[in-house]
Design a protein around this motif. Structure first.
Motif, PDB file in Angstrom:
ATOM      1  N   ARG A  53      42.487  54.775  56.042  1.00 39.34           N
ATOM      2  CA  ARG A  53      42.411  55.244  54.658  1.00 39.34           C
ATOM      3  C   ARG A  53      43.801  55.616  54.137  1.00 39.34           C
ATOM      4  N   ALA A  54      44.558  56.337  54.971  1.00 40.12           N
ATOM      5  CA  ALA A  54      45.886  56.788  54.545  1.00 40.12           C
ATOM      6  C   ALA A  54      46.806  55.616  54.259  1.00 40.12           C
ATOM      7  N   GLU A  55      46.793  54.621  55.162  1.00 47.12           N
ATOM      8  CA  GLU A  55      47.687  53.479  54.969  1.00 47.12           C
ATOM      9  C   GLU A  55      47.232  52.632  53.774  1.00 47.12           C
ATOM     10  N   ALA A  56      45.919  52.548  53.564  1.00 46.03           N
ATOM     11  CA  ALA A  56      45.415  51.826  52.400  1.00 46.03           C
ATOM     12  C   ALA A  56      45.873  52.500  51.116  1.00 46.03           C
ATOM     13  N   ASN A  57      45.935  53.833  51.106  1.00 47.66           N
ATOM     14  CA  ASN A  57      46.407  54.555  49.919  1.00 47.66           C
ATOM     15  C   ASN A  57      47.860  54.209  49.616  1.00 47.66           C
ATOM     16  N   VAL A  58      48.679  54.128  50.662  1.00 44.89           N
ATOM     17  CA  VAL A  58      50.095  53.799  50.457  1.00 44.89           C
ATOM     18  C   VAL A  58      50.236  52.372  49.934  1.00 44.89           C
ATOM     19  N   MET A  59      49.566  51.435  50.573  1.00 40.97           N
ATOM     20  CA  MET A  59      49.719  50.044  50.182  1.00 40.97           C
ATOM     21  C   MET A  59      49.139  49.779  48.799  1.00 40.97           C
ATOM     22  N   ALA A  60      48.093  50.529  48.415  1.00 41.60           N
ATOM     23  CA  ALA A  60      47.556  50.368  47.067  1.00 41.60           C
ATOM     24  C   ALA A  60      48.599  50.750  46.025  1.00 41.60           C
ATOM     25  N   GLN A  61      49.424  51.746  46.351  1.00 39.53           N
ATOM     26  CA  GLN A  61      50.468  52.162  45.417  1.00 39.53           C
ATOM     27  C   GLN A  61      51.603  51.146  45.351  1.00 39.53           C
ATOM     28  N   LEU A  62      51.797  50.384  46.422  1.00 38.92           N
ATOM     29  CA  LEU A  62      52.875  49.395  46.459  1.00 38.92           C
ATOM     30  C   LEU A  62      52.385  47.991  46.135  1.00 38.92           C
ATOM     31  N   SER A  63      51.066  47.812  45.984  1.00 38.28           N
ATOM     32  CA  SER A  63      50.537  46.460  45.843  1.00 38.28           C
ATOM     33  C   SER A  63      50.780  45.854  44.466  1.00 38.28           C
ATOM     34  N   ASN A  64      51.433  46.600  43.565  1.00 35.39           N
ATOM     35  CA  ASN A  64      51.851  45.950  42.319  1.00 35.39           C
ATOM     36  C   ASN A  64      53.171  45.220  42.490  1.00 35.39           C
ATOM     37  N   HIS A  65      53.688  45.208  43.729  1.00 31.81           N
ATOM     38  CA  HIS A  65      54.853  44.386  44.025  1.00 31.81           C
ATOM     39  C   HIS A  65      54.463  42.928  43.809  1.00 31.81           C
ATOM     40  N   PRO A  66      55.333  42.106  43.209  1.00 28.57           N
ATOM     41  CA  PRO A  66      54.957  40.725  42.868  1.00 28.57           C
ATOM     42  C   PRO A  66      54.639  39.845  44.064  1.00 28.57           C
ATOM     43  N   SER A  67      54.984  40.269  45.290  1.00 27.25           N
ATOM     44  CA  SER A  67      54.724  39.433  46.466  1.00 27.25           C
ATOM     45  C   SER A  67      53.805  40.117  47.476  1.00 27.25           C
ATOM     46  N   ILE A  68      53.023  41.072  47.020  1.00 25.28           N
ATOM     47  CA  ILE A  68      52.038  41.740  47.860  1.00 25.28           C
ATOM     48  C   ILE A  68      50.665  41.571  47.223  1.00 25.28           C
ATOM     49  N   VAL A  69      49.671  41.236  48.030  1.00 24.86           N
ATOM     50  CA  VAL A  69      48.322  41.055  47.502  1.00 24.86           C
ATOM     51  C   VAL A  69      47.830  42.363  46.888  1.00 24.86           C
ATOM     52  N   PRO A  70      47.413  42.354  45.630  1.00 27.63           N
ATOM     53  CA  PRO A  70      46.916  43.576  44.993  1.00 27.63           C
ATOM     54  C   PRO A  70      45.671  44.116  45.697  1.00 27.63           C
ATOM     55  N   ILE A  71      45.667  45.423  45.936  1.00 31.51           N
ATOM     56  CA  ILE A  71      44.525  46.115  46.545  1.00 31.51           C
ATOM     57  C   ILE A  71      43.832  46.912  45.459  1.00 31.51           C
ATOM     58  N   TYR A  72      42.532  46.668  45.276  1.00 31.93           N
ATOM     59  CA  TYR A  72      41.781  47.337  44.221  1.00 31.93           C
ATOM     60  C   TYR A  72      41.051  48.576  44.725  1.00 31.93           C
ATOM     61  N   GLN A  73      40.623  48.541  45.968  1.00 31.48           N
ATOM     62  CA  GLN A  73      39.757  49.613  46.453  1.00 31.48           C
ATOM     63  C   GLN A  73      39.703  49.560  47.967  1.00 31.48           C
ATOM     64  N   ALA A  74      39.408  50.689  48.588  1.00 29.40           N
ATOM     65  CA  ALA A  74      39.214  50.752  50.038  1.00 29.40           C
ATOM     66  C   ALA A  74      38.136  51.772  50.326  1.00 29.40           C
ATOM     67  N   GLY A  75      37.469  51.606  51.449  1.00 29.30           N
ATOM     68  CA  GLY A  75      36.414  52.551  51.794  1.00 29.30           C
ATOM     69  C   GLY A  75      35.798  52.221  53.132  1.00 29.30           C
ATOM     70  N   VAL A  76      34.690  52.884  53.435  1.00 28.62           N
ATOM     71  CA  VAL A  76      33.937  52.666  54.666  1.00 28.62           C
ATOM     72  C   VAL A  76      32.495  52.407  54.278  1.00 28.62           C
ATOM     73  N   SER A  77      31.939  51.305  54.760  1.00 28.88           N
ATOM     74  CA  SER A  77      30.577  50.935  54.408  1.00 28.88           C
ATOM     75  C   SER A  77      29.566  51.847  55.095  1.00 28.88           C
ATOM     76  N   SER A  78      28.297  51.710  54.717  1.00 37.63           N
ATOM     77  CA  SER A  78      27.247  52.574  55.264  1.00 37.63           C
ATOM     78  C   SER A  78      27.067  52.395  56.765  1.00 37.63           C
ATOM     79  N   ASP A  79      27.471  51.235  57.313  1.00 31.33           N
ATOM     80  CA  ASP A  79      27.355  51.035  58.757  1.00 31.33           C
ATOM     81  C   ASP A  79      28.650  51.351  59.498  1.00 31.33           C
ATOM     82  N   GLY A  80      29.581  52.039  58.816  1.00 33.26           N
ATOM     83  CA  GLY A  80      30.771  52.549  59.487  1.00 33.26           C
ATOM     84  C   GLY A  80      31.928  51.592  59.581  1.00 33.26           C
ATOM     85  N   ARG A  81      31.923  50.507  58.817  1.00 31.59           N
ATOM     86  CA  ARG A  81      33.023  49.546  58.873  1.00 31.59           C
ATOM     87  C   ARG A  81      33.969  49.752  57.689  1.00 31.59           C
ATOM     88  N   ALA A  82      35.274  49.875  57.995  1.00 31.68           N
ATOM     89  CA  ALA A  82      36.275  50.050  56.938  1.00 31.68           C
ATOM     90  C   ALA A  82      36.491  48.716  56.228  1.00 31.68           C
TER      91      ALA A  82
END
Length: 493
Positions: A53-82
Protein backbone atom coordinates in the motif's frame (compact mmCIF):
# COMPACT_ATOMS: atom_id res chain seq x y z
CA UNK A 1 -6.27 -17.62 -11.22
CA UNK A 2 -9.82 -16.36 -10.92
CA UNK A 3 -10.21 -12.56 -11.18
CA UNK A 4 -11.31 -10.91 -7.93
CA UNK A 5 -14.58 -9.08 -7.53
CA UNK A 6 -13.80 -5.38 -7.17
CA UNK A 7 -16.64 -2.91 -6.55
CA UNK A 8 -17.04 -0.45 -9.43
CA UNK A 9 -15.26 -2.70 -11.95
CA UNK A 10 -16.54 -5.44 -14.28
CA UNK A 11 -14.20 -8.21 -15.43
CA UNK A 12 -13.59 -8.37 -19.21
CA UNK A 13 -10.74 -10.82 -19.89
CA UNK A 14 -7.28 -12.01 -18.89
CA UNK A 15 -4.43 -9.89 -20.26
CA UNK A 16 -1.39 -11.78 -18.99
CA UNK A 17 0.02 -14.08 -16.32
CA UNK A 18 3.26 -13.54 -14.42
CA UNK A 19 5.34 -15.23 -11.78
CA UNK A 20 3.79 -13.38 -8.86
CA UNK A 21 0.81 -11.56 -10.34
CA UNK A 22 -1.80 -11.69 -13.08
CA UNK A 23 -3.20 -8.83 -15.14
CA UNK A 24 -6.87 -8.59 -16.03
CA UNK A 25 -8.81 -6.13 -18.13
CA UNK A 26 -11.82 -4.60 -16.39
CA UNK A 27 -14.48 -2.10 -17.39
CA UNK A 28 -14.64 0.75 -14.87
CA UNK A 29 -18.16 1.97 -14.23
CA UNK A 30 -17.46 5.60 -13.31
CA UNK A 31 -15.78 7.11 -15.17
CA UNK A 32 -16.46 4.64 -17.95
CA UNK A 33 -13.18 3.31 -19.35
CA UNK A 34 -11.20 0.13 -19.71
CA UNK A 35 -8.42 -0.38 -17.19
CA UNK A 36 -5.78 -2.98 -16.43
CA UNK A 37 -5.82 -4.41 -12.91
CA UNK A 38 -2.74 -6.24 -11.69
CA UNK A 39 -3.60 -8.72 -8.94
CA UNK A 40 -0.90 -10.16 -6.71
CA UNK A 41 -1.15 -13.84 -5.95
CA UNK A 42 -2.57 -14.73 -2.56
CA UNK A 43 -0.34 -15.56 0.40
CA UNK A 44 1.12 -12.17 1.31
CA UNK A 45 1.31 -11.42 5.01
CA UNK A 46 0.00 -8.27 6.69
CA UNK A 47 3.41 -6.55 6.72
CA UNK A 48 3.89 -7.14 2.99
CA UNK A 49 0.42 -5.81 2.21
CA UNK A 50 1.10 -2.68 4.23
CA UNK A 51 4.36 -2.11 2.38
CA UNK A 52 2.53 -2.69 -0.89
CA UNK A 53 0.00 0.00 0.00
CA UNK A 54 2.77 2.43 0.96
CA UNK A 55 4.74 1.90 -2.23
CA UNK A 56 1.57 2.16 -4.32
CA UNK A 57 0.90 5.55 -2.70
CA UNK A 58 4.35 6.79 -3.71
CA UNK A 59 4.14 5.52 -7.27
CA UNK A 60 0.64 6.94 -7.70
CA UNK A 61 2.09 10.37 -6.93
CA UNK A 62 4.87 9.86 -9.49
CA UNK A 63 2.77 8.11 -12.14
CA UNK A 64 2.04 11.38 -13.93
CA UNK A 65 5.59 11.07 -15.23
CA UNK A 66 5.31 10.78 -19.05
CA UNK A 67 7.12 7.40 -19.06
CA UNK A 68 5.44 5.70 -16.10
CA UNK A 69 2.16 3.81 -16.38
CA UNK A 70 -0.54 5.90 -14.65
CA UNK A 71 -1.91 4.32 -11.46
CA UNK A 72 -5.54 5.12 -10.72
CA UNK A 73 -6.22 3.10 -7.60
CA UNK A 74 -4.85 0.41 -5.30
CA UNK A 75 -6.40 -1.81 -2.68
CA UNK A 76 -6.97 -5.30 -1.32
CA UNK A 77 -9.82 -7.44 -2.60
CA UNK A 78 -12.29 -9.29 -0.36
CA UNK A 79 -10.24 -12.49 -0.68
CA UNK A 80 -7.07 -10.76 0.54
CA UNK A 81 -5.29 -10.14 -2.76
CA UNK A 82 -3.61 -6.76 -3.34
CA UNK A 83 -4.34 -5.08 -6.66
CA UNK A 84 -3.34 -2.05 -8.71
CA UNK A 85 -5.68 -0.29 -11.14
CA UNK A 86 -3.67 1.13 -14.04
CA UNK A 87 -4.11 2.57 -17.50
CA UNK A 88 -4.92 -0.11 -20.03
CA UNK A 89 -2.23 -0.23 -22.72
CA UNK A 90 -3.28 -2.33 -25.72
CA UNK A 91 -0.73 -4.69 -27.31
CA UNK A 92 1.55 -5.24 -29.07
CA UNK A 93 4.24 -4.18 -26.62
CA UNK A 94 8.02 -4.42 -27.01
CA UNK A 95 7.99 -7.83 -25.28
CA UNK A 96 6.02 -9.27 -28.18
CA UNK A 97 7.75 -7.28 -30.90
CA UNK A 98 11.44 -7.83 -30.19
CA UNK A 99 11.18 -11.63 -30.32
CA UNK A 100 9.68 -11.41 -33.82
CA UNK A 101 12.10 -8.79 -35.13
CA UNK A 102 14.73 -6.69 -33.31
CA UNK A 103 13.71 -3.06 -32.92
CA UNK A 104 15.32 -0.24 -34.91
CA UNK A 105 18.31 1.44 -33.27
CA UNK A 106 16.59 4.83 -33.24
CA UNK A 107 13.55 3.43 -31.44
CA UNK A 108 15.67 1.59 -28.88
CA UNK A 109 17.59 4.78 -28.10
CA UNK A 110 14.34 6.71 -27.67
CA UNK A 111 12.93 4.02 -25.38
CA UNK A 112 16.18 3.92 -23.42
CA UNK A 113 16.25 7.65 -22.67
CA UNK A 114 12.57 7.75 -21.72
CA UNK A 115 12.73 4.72 -19.44
CA UNK A 116 15.97 6.02 -17.89
CA UNK A 117 14.01 9.17 -16.99
CA UNK A 118 11.37 7.05 -15.27
CA UNK A 119 13.92 4.95 -13.39
CA UNK A 120 15.84 8.04 -12.23
CA UNK A 121 12.58 9.58 -11.02
CA UNK A 122 11.78 6.49 -8.96
CA UNK A 123 15.30 6.38 -7.52
CA UNK A 124 15.06 9.99 -6.38
CA UNK A 125 11.85 9.08 -4.57
CA UNK A 126 13.66 6.22 -2.81
CA UNK A 127 12.20 3.36 -4.87
CA UNK A 128 14.13 0.66 -6.71
CA UNK A 129 12.39 -1.09 -9.57
CA UNK A 130 14.19 -4.47 -9.25
CA UNK A 131 12.48 -6.05 -12.26
CA UNK A 132 13.22 -4.00 -15.39
CA UNK A 133 12.71 -6.17 -18.46
CA UNK A 134 10.97 -5.94 -21.85
CA UNK A 135 7.73 -7.32 -20.39
CA UNK A 136 7.53 -4.36 -17.99
CA UNK A 137 7.72 -1.75 -20.74
CA UNK A 138 4.23 -1.21 -22.10
CA UNK A 139 3.16 0.99 -25.00
CA UNK A 140 0.39 3.53 -24.64
CA UNK A 141 -2.36 4.02 -27.21
CA UNK A 142 -0.19 6.78 -28.71
CA UNK A 143 2.94 4.63 -28.89
CA UNK A 144 4.71 6.06 -25.81
CA UNK A 145 6.85 3.55 -23.86
CA UNK A 146 5.69 3.28 -20.23
CA UNK A 147 7.46 1.54 -17.36
CA UNK A 148 5.36 -0.47 -14.94
CA UNK A 149 5.72 -2.77 -11.89
CA UNK A 150 7.89 -0.62 -9.63
CA UNK A 151 9.17 -2.63 -6.69
CA UNK A 152 6.24 -5.02 -6.66
CA UNK A 153 8.43 -8.11 -6.50
CA UNK A 154 10.22 -6.80 -3.42
CA UNK A 155 7.19 -5.57 -1.49
CA UNK A 156 5.55 -8.99 -1.54
CA UNK A 157 8.67 -10.54 -0.02
CA UNK A 158 9.98 -12.25 -3.15
CA UNK A 159 13.60 -11.13 -3.23
CA UNK A 160 16.87 -12.98 -3.56
CA UNK A 161 18.17 -15.63 -5.91
CA UNK A 162 15.41 -18.09 -5.33
CA UNK A 163 12.62 -15.57 -5.64
CA UNK A 164 9.69 -16.34 -7.83
CA UNK A 165 9.62 -12.74 -9.04
CA UNK A 166 13.29 -12.64 -10.12
CA UNK A 167 13.66 -12.30 -13.90
CA UNK A 168 17.01 -14.04 -14.38
CA UNK A 169 17.75 -13.14 -18.03
CA UNK A 170 17.88 -9.41 -17.17
CA UNK A 171 19.13 -9.59 -13.56
CA UNK A 172 22.57 -8.28 -12.53
CA UNK A 173 25.04 -10.76 -11.02
CA UNK A 174 24.74 -9.29 -7.51
CA UNK A 175 20.98 -9.92 -7.46
CA UNK A 176 21.35 -13.62 -8.20
CA UNK A 177 22.71 -14.38 -4.75
CA UNK A 178 21.40 -11.56 -2.53
CA UNK A 179 19.03 -8.62 -2.41
CA UNK A 180 20.60 -5.46 -3.86
CA UNK A 181 19.80 -1.91 -2.76
CA UNK A 182 22.13 -0.24 -5.30
CA UNK A 183 20.63 1.90 -8.07
CA UNK A 184 23.25 0.50 -10.42
CA UNK A 185 21.44 -2.86 -10.31
CA UNK A 186 18.49 -1.15 -12.02
CA UNK A 187 20.94 0.48 -14.45
CA UNK A 188 22.20 -3.00 -15.38
CA UNK A 189 18.69 -4.36 -15.96
CA UNK A 190 17.75 -1.36 -18.11
CA UNK A 191 20.84 -1.85 -20.28
CA UNK A 192 20.11 -5.60 -20.53
CA UNK A 193 16.58 -4.78 -21.65
CA UNK A 194 17.80 -2.42 -24.38
CA UNK A 195 20.36 -5.01 -25.49
CA UNK A 196 17.52 -7.53 -25.82
CA UNK A 197 15.51 -5.18 -28.01
CA UNK A 198 18.52 -4.81 -30.32
CA UNK A 199 19.55 -8.47 -30.52
CA UNK A 200 16.09 -10.06 -30.58
CA UNK A 201 16.46 -12.26 -27.49
CA UNK A 202 17.72 -11.98 -23.88
CA UNK A 203 21.35 -10.83 -23.75
CA UNK A 204 22.83 -14.10 -22.46
CA UNK A 205 20.67 -16.48 -24.48
CA UNK A 206 22.54 -18.50 -27.13
CA UNK A 207 21.46 -20.52 -30.13
CA UNK A 208 24.18 -23.17 -29.76
CA UNK A 209 24.03 -23.78 -25.99
CA UNK A 210 21.51 -24.59 -23.22
CA UNK A 211 19.43 -21.64 -22.03
CA UNK A 212 18.10 -23.00 -18.75
CA UNK A 213 18.29 -20.81 -15.64
CA UNK A 214 21.50 -22.42 -14.38
CA UNK A 215 23.29 -21.82 -17.70
CA UNK A 216 22.04 -18.23 -17.91
CA UNK A 217 23.16 -17.49 -14.34
CA UNK A 218 26.63 -18.86 -15.07
CA UNK A 219 27.00 -16.60 -18.12
CA UNK A 220 25.66 -13.59 -16.25
CA UNK A 221 28.12 -14.08 -13.40
CA UNK A 222 31.00 -14.44 -15.88
CA UNK A 223 29.85 -11.57 -18.12
CA UNK A 224 29.62 -13.84 -21.20
CA UNK A 225 27.39 -11.54 -23.18
CA UNK A 226 26.12 -12.85 -26.53
CA UNK A 227 27.72 -10.72 -29.28
CA UNK A 228 25.48 -8.17 -30.98
CA UNK A 229 25.90 -8.45 -34.74
CA UNK A 230 24.11 -5.49 -36.30
CA UNK A 231 25.86 -3.27 -38.82
CA UNK A 232 23.48 -0.41 -37.98
CA UNK A 233 24.34 -0.48 -34.25
CA UNK A 234 27.28 1.92 -33.73
CA UNK A 235 30.20 0.70 -31.60
CA UNK A 236 29.56 3.57 -29.17
CA UNK A 237 26.09 2.19 -28.36
CA UNK A 238 27.43 -1.31 -27.80
CA UNK A 239 30.15 0.14 -25.54
CA UNK A 240 27.59 2.08 -23.48
CA UNK A 241 25.41 -0.99 -22.96
CA UNK A 242 28.34 -3.29 -22.22
CA UNK A 243 29.68 -0.82 -19.67
CA UNK A 244 26.27 -0.60 -17.99
CA UNK A 245 26.19 -4.42 -17.86
CA UNK A 246 29.61 -4.83 -16.29
CA UNK A 247 29.95 -7.66 -13.80
CA UNK A 248 31.81 -5.22 -11.56
CA UNK A 249 29.19 -2.81 -10.27
CA UNK A 250 31.77 -0.02 -9.88
CA UNK A 251 32.31 0.08 -13.65
CA UNK A 252 28.68 0.87 -14.45
CA UNK A 253 27.23 4.37 -14.82
CA UNK A 254 26.49 5.74 -11.37
CA UNK A 255 22.83 6.44 -12.13
CA UNK A 256 20.05 6.02 -14.65
CA UNK A 257 20.50 9.73 -15.43
CA UNK A 258 24.09 9.15 -16.54
CA UNK A 259 23.06 6.17 -18.68
CA UNK A 260 20.36 8.31 -20.26
CA UNK A 261 22.89 11.05 -21.08
CA UNK A 262 25.19 8.50 -22.68
CA UNK A 263 22.34 7.23 -24.84
CA UNK A 264 21.63 10.83 -25.85
CA UNK A 265 25.25 11.15 -26.94
CA UNK A 266 24.76 8.18 -29.28
CA UNK A 267 21.64 9.85 -30.69
CA UNK A 268 23.67 12.98 -31.40
CA UNK A 269 26.42 10.90 -33.00
CA UNK A 270 23.79 9.41 -35.33
CA UNK A 271 22.51 12.91 -36.15
CA UNK A 272 19.21 12.30 -34.34
CA UNK A 273 17.49 14.84 -32.14
CA UNK A 274 18.20 13.68 -28.58
CA UNK A 275 15.18 12.53 -26.61
CA UNK A 276 14.79 14.77 -23.58
CA UNK A 277 15.43 13.33 -20.11
CA UNK A 278 12.48 14.31 -17.94
CA UNK A 279 13.04 13.71 -14.24
CA UNK A 280 10.79 14.46 -11.29
CA UNK A 281 12.92 15.04 -8.20
CA UNK A 282 11.23 14.39 -4.86
CA UNK A 283 14.39 14.79 -2.76
CA UNK A 284 14.13 17.43 0.00
CA UNK A 285 17.07 19.42 -1.40
CA UNK A 286 15.49 19.69 -4.83
CA UNK A 287 12.44 21.55 -3.56
CA UNK A 288 14.43 24.60 -2.48
CA UNK A 289 17.12 24.74 -5.14
CA UNK A 290 17.34 25.77 -8.74
CA UNK A 291 17.11 22.82 -11.11
CA UNK A 292 19.80 22.50 -13.82
CA UNK A 293 17.68 22.25 -16.97
CA UNK A 294 18.97 22.43 -20.53
CA UNK A 295 17.90 21.37 -24.01
CA UNK A 296 18.49 17.71 -23.15
CA UNK A 297 17.31 17.54 -19.55
CA UNK A 298 14.29 18.74 -17.63
CA UNK A 299 14.22 18.25 -13.85
CA UNK A 300 10.99 19.14 -12.07
CA UNK A 301 10.99 19.46 -8.28
CA UNK A 302 7.91 17.76 -6.87
CA UNK A 303 6.50 17.35 -3.39
CA UNK A 304 5.82 13.70 -2.58
CA UNK A 305 4.52 12.35 0.72
CA UNK A 306 6.69 9.34 1.52
CA UNK A 307 4.83 6.88 3.80
CA UNK A 308 6.72 5.64 6.83
CA UNK A 309 6.71 2.06 5.53
CA UNK A 310 8.74 3.21 2.52
CA UNK A 311 10.81 5.85 4.29
CA UNK A 312 12.01 3.40 6.96
CA UNK A 313 13.34 0.86 4.50
CA UNK A 314 17.04 0.83 3.52
CA UNK A 315 17.49 3.76 1.16
CA UNK A 316 18.72 3.00 -2.36
CA UNK A 317 22.48 3.31 -2.60
CA UNK A 318 23.26 6.21 -4.94
CA UNK A 319 27.01 6.58 -5.56
CA UNK A 320 28.34 10.11 -5.77
CA UNK A 321 28.99 11.23 -9.33
CA UNK A 322 32.19 12.90 -8.16
CA UNK A 323 33.65 9.44 -7.50
CA UNK A 324 33.29 8.28 -11.11
CA UNK A 325 35.05 9.88 -14.06
CA UNK A 326 32.46 8.52 -16.48
CA UNK A 327 29.67 10.52 -14.85
CA UNK A 328 28.95 14.06 -16.06
CA UNK A 329 29.97 17.04 -13.94
CA UNK A 330 28.30 19.82 -15.88
CA UNK A 331 25.10 21.62 -15.05
CA UNK A 332 22.17 19.46 -16.04
CA UNK A 333 24.08 16.23 -15.45
CA UNK A 334 23.00 15.61 -11.88
CA UNK A 335 22.98 12.01 -10.75
CA UNK A 336 22.20 12.14 -7.06
CA UNK A 337 20.74 15.56 -6.44
CA UNK A 338 20.88 19.17 -7.60
CA UNK A 339 23.02 22.02 -6.40
CA UNK A 340 22.50 25.72 -6.73
CA UNK A 341 24.09 27.45 -9.68
CA UNK A 342 24.43 30.78 -7.91
CA UNK A 343 27.98 32.07 -7.39
CA UNK A 344 29.29 34.58 -4.86
CA UNK A 345 30.22 38.02 -6.17
CA UNK A 346 33.83 38.64 -7.28
CA UNK A 347 36.28 39.36 -4.45
CA UNK A 348 39.20 41.72 -4.08
CA UNK A 349 42.54 40.24 -3.14
CA UNK A 350 41.83 41.31 0.45
CA UNK A 351 38.56 39.38 0.56
CA UNK A 352 36.15 42.39 0.26
CA UNK A 353 33.58 42.43 -2.56
CA UNK A 354 34.49 44.56 -5.59
CA UNK A 355 32.66 47.83 -6.08
CA UNK A 356 29.88 48.33 -8.59
CA UNK A 357 32.07 50.18 -11.11
CA UNK A 358 34.77 47.53 -10.99
CA UNK A 359 32.27 44.76 -11.44
CA UNK A 360 30.69 46.57 -14.40
CA UNK A 361 34.14 46.93 -15.99
CA UNK A 362 34.84 43.24 -15.54
CA UNK A 363 31.44 42.42 -17.03
CA UNK A 364 32.12 44.51 -20.15
CA UNK A 365 35.51 42.87 -20.73
CA UNK A 366 34.02 39.40 -20.19
CA UNK A 367 31.20 40.14 -22.63
CA UNK A 368 33.70 41.25 -25.29
CA UNK A 369 35.78 38.12 -24.81
CA UNK A 370 32.75 35.85 -24.95
CA UNK A 371 31.51 37.61 -28.08
CA UNK A 372 34.86 37.24 -29.81
CA UNK A 373 35.16 33.55 -28.92
CA UNK A 374 31.56 32.89 -29.94
CA UNK A 375 32.07 34.60 -33.31
CA UNK A 376 35.22 32.56 -33.91
CA UNK A 377 33.42 29.34 -33.11
CA UNK A 378 30.46 30.18 -35.36
CA UNK A 379 32.55 31.47 -38.25
CA UNK A 380 35.27 28.83 -38.11
CA UNK A 381 38.64 29.05 -39.80
CA UNK A 382 39.01 29.34 -43.60
CA UNK A 383 40.08 25.73 -43.85
CA UNK A 384 37.51 24.38 -41.42
CA UNK A 385 36.08 21.09 -42.65
CA UNK A 386 34.53 20.03 -39.36
CA UNK A 387 30.95 20.88 -40.28
CA UNK A 388 28.70 17.89 -39.77
CA UNK A 389 31.01 16.43 -37.13
CA UNK A 390 30.85 16.45 -33.37
CA UNK A 391 27.79 17.48 -31.38
CA UNK A 392 24.86 19.47 -32.68
CA UNK A 393 25.24 23.20 -32.26
CA UNK A 394 23.88 24.35 -28.94
CA UNK A 395 24.46 20.97 -27.27
CA UNK A 396 27.01 20.12 -24.62
CA UNK A 397 29.93 17.89 -25.63
CA UNK A 398 29.25 14.16 -25.28
CA UNK A 399 29.64 12.65 -21.83
CA UNK A 400 32.93 10.76 -21.58
CA UNK A 401 32.35 7.03 -21.99
CA UNK A 402 35.34 4.82 -21.39
CA UNK A 403 35.04 2.17 -24.13
CA UNK A 404 35.68 -1.52 -23.69
CA UNK A 405 38.97 -2.76 -25.03
CA UNK A 406 38.31 -3.38 -28.72
CA UNK A 407 39.00 -6.88 -30.01
CA UNK A 408 42.08 -6.99 -32.29
CA UNK A 409 41.52 -7.10 -36.04
CA UNK A 410 42.51 -10.45 -37.58
CA UNK A 411 45.35 -10.66 -40.13
CA UNK A 412 44.33 -12.48 -43.32
CA UNK A 413 46.68 -14.34 -45.68
CA UNK A 414 45.98 -16.34 -48.85
CA UNK A 415 47.44 -19.43 -50.47
CA UNK A 416 46.60 -21.60 -53.47
CA UNK A 417 46.51 -21.34 -57.23
CA UNK A 418 44.19 -21.76 -60.19
CA UNK A 419 40.59 -22.16 -59.10
CA UNK A 420 41.21 -23.26 -55.48
CA UNK A 421 42.29 -20.75 -52.87
CA UNK A 422 42.45 -20.81 -49.07
CA UNK A 423 42.19 -17.76 -46.83
CA UNK A 424 43.70 -18.03 -43.33
CA UNK A 425 43.38 -15.53 -40.51
CA UNK A 426 45.12 -15.16 -37.19
CA UNK A 427 44.91 -12.78 -34.24
CA UNK A 428 47.12 -11.95 -31.32
CA UNK A 429 46.47 -13.94 -28.13
CA UNK A 430 43.56 -16.12 -29.31
CA UNK A 431 40.99 -16.98 -26.63
CA UNK A 432 38.47 -19.76 -26.22
CA UNK A 433 35.08 -18.82 -27.64
CA UNK A 434 36.45 -16.44 -30.29
CA UNK A 435 34.06 -16.17 -33.22
CA UNK A 436 34.70 -14.62 -36.61
CA UNK A 437 32.49 -12.65 -38.97
CA UNK A 438 33.43 -13.57 -42.55
CA UNK A 439 32.33 -11.33 -45.41
CA UNK A 440 32.93 -12.41 -49.02
CA UNK A 441 32.60 -10.04 -51.98
CA UNK A 442 33.45 -9.85 -55.66
CA UNK A 443 31.94 -11.07 -58.93
CA UNK A 444 32.85 -14.66 -58.09
CA UNK A 445 30.71 -14.75 -54.93
CA UNK A 446 27.19 -16.16 -55.01
CA UNK A 447 26.35 -15.53 -51.33
CA UNK A 448 27.63 -12.14 -50.15
CA UNK A 449 25.88 -12.29 -46.75
CA UNK A 450 28.07 -12.28 -43.65
CA UNK A 451 28.70 -15.67 -42.05
CA UNK A 452 29.88 -16.47 -38.53
CA UNK A 453 32.29 -19.25 -37.65
CA UNK A 454 34.90 -20.35 -35.11
CA UNK A 455 37.12 -21.69 -37.90
CA UNK A 456 40.23 -19.77 -38.93
CA UNK A 457 40.32 -20.80 -42.59
CA UNK A 458 37.99 -20.63 -45.58
CA UNK A 459 38.60 -22.44 -48.87
CA UNK A 460 36.84 -21.14 -51.98
CA UNK A 461 36.56 -22.17 -55.61
CA UNK A 462 37.04 -19.27 -58.01
CA UNK A 463 35.97 -19.40 -61.64
CA UNK A 464 38.57 -18.36 -64.22
CA UNK A 465 38.76 -14.60 -64.45
CA UNK A 466 36.45 -14.10 -61.44
CA UNK A 467 37.46 -12.26 -58.28
CA UNK A 468 36.74 -13.24 -54.66
CA UNK A 469 37.64 -10.95 -51.77
CA UNK A 470 37.39 -11.63 -48.05
CA UNK A 471 37.19 -9.49 -44.89
CA UNK A 472 37.20 -10.91 -41.37
CA UNK A 473 36.28 -9.39 -37.98
CA UNK A 474 36.76 -10.91 -34.53
CA UNK A 475 33.86 -11.12 -32.06
CA UNK A 476 35.02 -11.84 -28.50
CA UNK A 477 33.11 -12.07 -25.22
CA UNK A 478 33.85 -9.08 -22.99
CA UNK A 479 35.10 -6.95 -25.88
CA UNK A 480 33.50 -5.17 -28.78
CA UNK A 481 33.63 -6.59 -32.29
CA UNK A 482 36.83 -5.69 -34.07
CA UNK A 483 37.07 -3.67 -37.25
CA UNK A 484 36.96 -5.61 -40.51
CA UNK A 485 40.34 -6.61 -41.92
CA UNK A 486 41.67 -5.15 -45.14
CA UNK A 487 40.25 -6.78 -48.26
CA UNK A 488 42.29 -9.75 -49.41
CA UNK A 489 41.44 -10.77 -53.00
CA UNK A 490 42.25 -13.61 -55.39
CA UNK A 491 41.58 -14.10 -59.11
CA UNK A 492 40.75 -17.50 -60.56
CA UNK A 493 42.74 -18.92 -63.41
Amino acid sequence: MQPPQIPGFTFVDLVGEGGFADVFRYQQELPTRQVAIKVLRSGSDAASLELFRAEANVMAQLSNHPSIVPIYQAGVSSDGRAFLVMEYCPPPHVAQRYRTQPLAVAEVLDIGVKIASAVETAHRAGILHRDIKPHNILTSTFGVPLLTDFGIASVVGETGAGAQGLSIPWSPPESLSADSHDVRSDVYSLAATLYSLLIGHPPFERRDAPNDNASLMTRIERGQLTPLRRPDAPPSLIDVLRRAMSVEIERRPVSAMVLGRQLQDVQIELRQSPTRLEVMDASPSALGEEQPNDARTLVRPVSVIIPAAVHDRPAPLQPSSEEDTRSPHRAGHVATGASSSRRPPPQRSGGRPLGLAARLGIGVVAALLVGAVGYALLAGSPGDDSRGKGTLRGEDPPDPVEPFERAPTPVVTKSGKGARWTFTWTQAEPKQGDEFKVLLSGDGVTNPEAQYTEATTRTVKVAPGATVCIQVALSRDGSGTSALSEKTCVVGS
